[in-house]
Motif scaffolding. Sequence first.
Motif, PDB file in Angstrom:
ATOM      1  N   LYS A 277      30.116  36.357  38.352  1.00 45.82           N
ATOM      2  CA  LYS A 277      31.348  35.973  38.944  1.00 45.82           C
ATOM      3  C   LYS A 277      32.635  36.763  38.774  1.00 45.82           C
ATOM      4  O   LYS A 277      33.294  36.898  39.519  1.00 45.82           O
ATOM      5  N   LYS A 278      32.967  37.173  37.630  1.00 40.16           N
ATOM      6  CA  LYS A 278      33.923  37.985  37.191  1.00 40.16           C
ATOM      7  C   LYS A 278      33.807  39.470  37.920  1.00 40.16           C
ATOM      8  O   LYS A 278      34.915  39.813  38.355  1.00 40.16           O
ATOM      9  N   LEU A 279      32.840  40.038  37.854  1.00 42.70           N
ATOM     10  CA  LEU A 279      32.634  41.222  38.716  1.00 42.70           C
ATOM     11  C   LEU A 279      32.743  41.201  40.065  1.00 42.70           C
ATOM     12  O   LEU A 279      33.422  41.932  40.648  1.00 42.70           O
ATOM     13  N   MET A 280      32.268  39.805  40.642  1.00 39.00           N
ATOM     14  CA  MET A 280      32.382  39.551  42.081  1.00 39.00           C
ATOM     15  C   MET A 280      33.865  39.484  42.398  1.00 39.00           C
ATOM     16  O   MET A 280      34.211  40.238  43.483  1.00 39.00           O
ATOM     17  N   GLY A 281      34.609  38.948  41.496  1.00 40.62           N
ATOM     18  CA  GLY A 281      36.046  38.869  41.648  1.00 40.62           C
ATOM     19  C   GLY A 281      36.689  39.941  41.592  1.00 40.62           C
ATOM     20  O   GLY A 281      37.613  40.378  42.549  1.00 40.62           O
ATOM     21  N   LEU A 282      36.515  40.912  40.849  1.00 39.02           N
ATOM     22  CA  LEU A 282      36.916  42.172  40.548  1.00 39.02           C
ATOM     23  C   LEU A 282      36.599  42.987  41.965  1.00 39.02           C
ATOM     24  O   LEU A 282      37.610  43.798  42.276  1.00 39.02           O
ATOM     25  N   ASN A 283      35.468  43.015  42.194  1.00 34.82           N
ATOM     26  CA  ASN A 283      35.185  43.618  43.494  1.00 34.82           C
ATOM     27  C   ASN A 283      35.870  43.268  44.699  1.00 34.82           C
ATOM     28  O   ASN A 283      36.372  44.229  45.540  1.00 34.82           O
ATOM     29  N   GLN A 284      36.080  41.961  44.868  1.00 38.19           N
ATOM     30  CA  GLN A 284      36.879  41.493  45.838  1.00 38.19           C
ATOM     31  C   GLN A 284      38.319  41.818  45.865  1.00 38.19           C
ATOM     32  O   GLN A 284      39.146  42.253  46.896  1.00 38.19           O
ATOM     33  N   LEU A 285      38.974  41.980  44.526  1.00 39.54           N
ATOM     34  CA  LEU A 285      40.241  42.573  44.534  1.00 39.54           C
ATOM     35  C   LEU A 285      40.449  44.147  44.820  1.00 39.54           C
ATOM     36  O   LEU A 285      41.236  44.541  45.672  1.00 39.54           O
ATOM     37  N   LEU A 286      39.186  44.795  44.556  1.00 35.32           N
ATOM     38  CA  LEU A 286      39.144  46.103  44.798  1.00 35.32           C
ATOM     39  C   LEU A 286      39.134  46.421  46.311  1.00 35.32           C
ATOM     40  O   LEU A 286      39.795  47.292  46.723  1.00 35.32           O
TER      41      LEU A 286
END
Length: 76
Positions: A62-71
């Motif tokens: 979930k944290k990686l997906m959130g980071l990816n969305q921000l990027l």
Amino acid sequence: MPPKNYPNKAMQITDLNGYPIEVTDINEAIRITAQYMEYRHESKSFSEFDKRQKAYWLDIYKKLMGLNQLLNDPKK
């Protein structure tokens, strides 16, 4: 291929235990984490351990997906 606004430096997330994890390839990290979420022992005697591991990897995912969305969409 990383998004055009992909940072040149490593990114970091924090795991459930409070430890920092450096992320250098977000797409590869998401792929690996998705695989880890599916791992289970065949023996039912490991069911409590498997539950903890699944919670750990789901949190990381979930944290990686959130980071990816921000990027990919920094306006949000």
